[in-house]
Enzyme design. Structure first.
Site, PDB file in Angstrom:
ATOM      1  N   ASP A 224       0.864  -1.179   0.000  1.00 12.05           N
ATOM      2  CA  ASP A 224       0.000   0.000   0.000  1.00 12.05           C
ATOM      3  C   ASP A 224       0.903   1.232   0.000  1.00 12.05           C
ATOM      4  OD1 ASP A 224      -2.204   1.856   0.475  1.00 12.05           O
ATOM      5  OD2 ASP A 224      -3.332   0.150   1.218  1.00 12.05           O
ATOM      6  N   HIS A 247       2.334   2.163  -3.169  1.00  7.48           N
ATOM      7  CA  HIS A 247       1.457   3.139  -3.817  1.00  7.48           C
ATOM      8  C   HIS A 247       1.997   4.559  -3.698  1.00  7.48           C
ATOM      9  CE1 HIS A 247      -2.215   0.205  -3.266  1.00  7.48           C
ATOM     10  NE2 HIS A 247      -1.244  -0.289  -4.022  1.00  7.48           N
TER      11      HIS A 247
END
Length: 403
Positions: A224, A247
């Site tokens: 993430d 991310h």
């Protein structure tokens, strides 16, 4: 007479030595080696009670600072909370491995290792926090399963000030690796954070309502956000970070909940994104419940290596379509400077600036952007601008779309 004089001189020298010795600092830290206080490094025995008792003894010590030492070895640890305030500075040195329960239901709290209401905390060492997250990742489906289990983050800090972390490794968290809430004046250096790119919601460093944060010389590869910056966080300086997979460094998502606070004064510099889905990212919900400002951001000397969306402002954030569309985002983005951003983009749209129609982005400055398309589809990189006011200077690849 000579004997009396000699004896008097000797007495004076002795008194002088005693005086000097008594004025020397005696505040060496008291060392609490966890093995000497009952912790067992067999990877099976739950050492939660031993660690909690050691913390209480170290925390209440008055005469000098305390040093909790975890030597090499594997120390299984159920959920623990280390709560202050403490009477002195605490140094927590981890050279061994702290091993979390593999079964997520065996941790009966939101965070596996949690520090609360502590000042002057220094965590260091060459050791590892092993979250054993593999068994938990398939259960992380709360967006479609209302009965999903609550998964614990690896290490949390709440109301912790004037503190730092240096050198440790966080491996395979169940949820996020490090969570910071209402933390002020905190330094993070030389930390390594690792989880597979397909591990959901394993954010590396996550901040909310925090200020004066310094992050440097840190390597984050996860499933993430490498770094997530949330409501009420101000005055962050991020430098020499390697991010990938993950991310990117994300501000948000913002605007979903009521009573959110402004996010401002962020510097990200001398950082590399390698194979991430995003690089520089700001995300706000289209249907805002709060009206806040995101301002005074500087990104400079940033390298992108095969990044999906190198520069991405998304004010129509919708992670799990379909989304209920009620209107434009009420989050105002302003005073944003991007300088010397270079490298390669997987997608043709290397610069995506999609701002709110109701609250357009203001004063966005692009200086020396060089992002080339390196994806499957042929063609040069492009830029997309919606509802953004600003200007560009220097080299521009792709050609900018600012008015």
């Amino acid at each position: 007479m000579a004997c009396i004089v000699f004896a008097f001189k000797a007495l004076c020298l002795s008194l002088l030595f005693i005086t000097v010795a008594s004025t020397r600092p005696t505040n060496r830290p008291k060392v609490f080696n966890v093995r000497r206080y009952g912790a067992i490094p067999d990877g099976k025995t739950d050492n939660a009670n031993a660690f909690t008792n050691i913390w209480k003894s170290a925390c209440r010590r008055v005469s000098s600072s305390s040093k909790i030492y975890v030597p090499k070895g594997t120390f299984y640890l159920g959920g623990v909370e280390f709560v202050g305030p403490c009477k002195n500075k605490i140094e927590f040195v981890i050279d061994g491995t702290l091993l979390a329960p593999a079964n997520p239901r065996d941790i009966k709290q939101d965070t596996w290792i949690n520090f609360r209401y502590v000042n002057n905390l220094y965590i260091s060492g060459s050791g590892t926090l092993d979250g054993q997250g593999k068994q938990s990742w398939p259960l992380n489906d709360c967006h479609k399963n209302t009965n999903c289990p609550k998964l614990a983050m690896t290490m949390g800090f709440a109301f912790v000030n004037n503190s730092r972390i240096n050198g440790i490794t966080s491996l395979n968290s169940k949820m996020g690796h490090f969570n910071f809430f209402s933390v002020h004046h905190f330094n993070i250096t030389g930390v390594t954070i690792t989880a597979p790119d397909n591990s959901p919601n394993t954010d590396g460093l996550k901040f909310g309502s925090s200020s004066h944060i310094h992050i440097s010389n840190t390597h984050i590869g996860t499933g993430d956000d490498c770094i997530a910056i949330l409501s009420g966080t101000t005055n962050m300086d991020i430098s020499n970070v390697k991010c990938g997979p993950g991310h990117g460094i994300s501000v948000g998502s913002l605007g979903k909940n009521k009573d959110e606070k402004d996010v401002k004064d962020l510097i990200v510099r001398d950082t590399i994104f390698n194979g991430t889905s995003d690089g520089i990212r700001i995300k706000t919900w289209e249907s805002s419940a709060s009206k806040i400002v995101v301002s005074n951001f500087v990104y400079e000397n940033i390298q992108m290596i095969n990044v999906g969306k190198p520069i991405n402002i998304d004010q129509k954030y919708c992670p799990h379509p379909p989304c209920e569309k009620k209107g434009e985002s009420h989050v105002q983005i302003q005073n944003l400077k991007l300088r010397n951003i270079y490298g390669t983009s997987k997608n043709k749209v290397a610069v995506n600036l999609q701002c709110s129609k109701s609250f357009p982005c203001k004063n966005v400055e692009l200086i020396d952007i060089n992002l080339k398309h390196n994806g499957v589809k042929a063609g040069s990189s492009t830029a997309v601008c919606k509802n953004v006011d600003g200007f560009a200077s220097g080299k521009m690849v792709p050609k900018h779309c600012l008015g």
